[in-house]
Design an enzyme around this catalytic site. Structure first.
Site, PDB file in Angstrom:
ATOM      1  N   CYS A  27       7.158  -6.969 -22.602  1.00  0.00           N
ATOM      2  CA  CYS A  27       7.055  -5.939 -23.638  1.00  0.00           C
ATOM      3  C   CYS A  27       7.964  -4.752 -23.315  1.00  0.00           C
ATOM      4  O   CYS A  27       8.569  -4.174 -24.220  1.00  0.00           O
ATOM      5  CB  CYS A  27       5.610  -5.490 -23.793  1.00  0.00           C
ATOM      6  SG  CYS A  27       4.561  -6.773 -24.517  1.00  0.00           S
ATOM      7  N   HIS A  76       1.955 -10.541 -27.570  1.00  0.00           N
ATOM      8  CA  HIS A  76       1.339  -9.287 -27.155  1.00  0.00           C
ATOM      9  C   HIS A  76       1.333  -8.262 -28.289  1.00  0.00           C
ATOM     10  O   HIS A  76       2.154  -8.322 -29.209  1.00  0.00           O
ATOM     11  CB  HIS A  76       2.060  -8.726 -25.937  1.00  0.00           C
ATOM     12  CG  HIS A  76       1.816  -9.522 -24.701  1.00  0.00           C
ATOM     13  ND1 HIS A  76       2.260  -9.113 -23.459  1.00  0.00           N
ATOM     14  CD2 HIS A  76       1.150 -10.691 -24.486  1.00  0.00           C
ATOM     15  CE1 HIS A  76       1.877  -9.996 -22.551  1.00  0.00           C
ATOM     16  NE2 HIS A  76       1.218 -10.969 -23.153  1.00  0.00           N
ATOM     17  N   CYS A 115       3.520  -4.987 -20.326  1.00  0.00           N
ATOM     18  CA  CYS A 115       3.994  -5.901 -19.284  1.00  0.00           C
ATOM     19  C   CYS A 115       5.529  -5.840 -19.260  1.00  0.00           C
ATOM     20  O   CYS A 115       6.144  -5.178 -20.087  1.00  0.00           O
ATOM     21  CB  CYS A 115       3.522  -7.328 -19.575  1.00  0.00           C
ATOM     22  SG  CYS A 115       4.362  -8.097 -20.987  1.00  0.00           S
ATOM     23  N   GLU A 142       2.206  -5.097 -28.381  1.00  0.00           N
ATOM     24  CA  GLU A 142       3.451  -4.334 -28.505  1.00  0.00           C
ATOM     25  C   GLU A 142       4.525  -5.177 -29.186  1.00  0.00           C
ATOM     26  O   GLU A 142       5.268  -4.680 -30.039  1.00  0.00           O
ATOM     27  CB  GLU A 142       3.950  -3.898 -27.115  1.00  0.00           C
ATOM     28  CG  GLU A 142       2.957  -3.072 -26.318  1.00  0.00           C
ATOM     29  CD  GLU A 142       2.055  -3.894 -25.402  1.00  0.00           C
ATOM     30  OE1 GLU A 142       1.650  -3.371 -24.363  1.00  0.00           O
ATOM     31  OE2 GLU A 142       1.749  -5.068 -25.726  1.00  0.00           O
TER      32      GLU A 142
END
Length: 166
Positions: free
Chosen positions: A124, A93, A121, A95
């Protein structure tokens, strides 16, 4: 020196075009997202401290591995809903990549703000908490309320700016 009405109007017009600091970094996150290799969502993240960019990241396959753009998306083939079964996703992801890049380059992100095009999410959120990031600003909702609960419980300020939700 006195300014004329036209000069004042021109100056006000230029100031109206100048984005505030959060808009500025959210726009940069949107540009970073354009590098994404995900077929489902293009996400970008920028980590900032003292108005300086420390790190950026976008979602895509780990370094050296084939991207979903090239080989397709397993989650799409299996018809898995957004926000579910993260472990099947090939991508790291945005992040996560921003946090990892800071670590790789020895940059402390403690106390920083993370600007991201999408709400983090749960995975993260956990990384954001452990990285000691103090604030998250995002522009698009994501179906993961537990992530927001985790961030709130960790006393991380979370700001949703819906004008960046394309």
């Amino acid at each position: 020196m006195t300014q004329t009405t036209n000069e004042n109007e021109e100056m006000e017009s230029k100031n109206a075009e100048r984005p505030d600091i959060d808009s500025y970094f959210m726009e940069i996150a949107k540009v970073v997202a354009r590098r994404s290799t995900c077929l489902r969502q293009n996400v970008g993240a920028v980590i900032v401290k003292d108005k300086r960019i420390l790190s950026t990241g976008y979602n895509g396959a780990p370094t050296g591995l084939e991207h979903c753009l090239d080989i397709g998306c397993l989650r799409e083939r299996l018809n898995i809903a957004s926000g579910e079964r993260h472990e099947l996703c090939r991508a790291v992801h945005a992040e996560q990549n921003a946090i990892i890049q800071a670590a790789v380059h020895g940059v402390s992100i403690e106390g920083a703000t993370l600007y991201t095009t999408h709400q983090p999410c749960i995975l993260c959120a956990k990384m954001i908490i452990n990285a000691k990031i103090k604030k998250v600003i995002y522009g698009r909702k994501y179906p993961d309320e537990r992530a927001l609960e985790f961030l709130k419980d960790a006393k991380i300020e979370v700001v949703y700016i819906p004008s960046y939700s394309d």
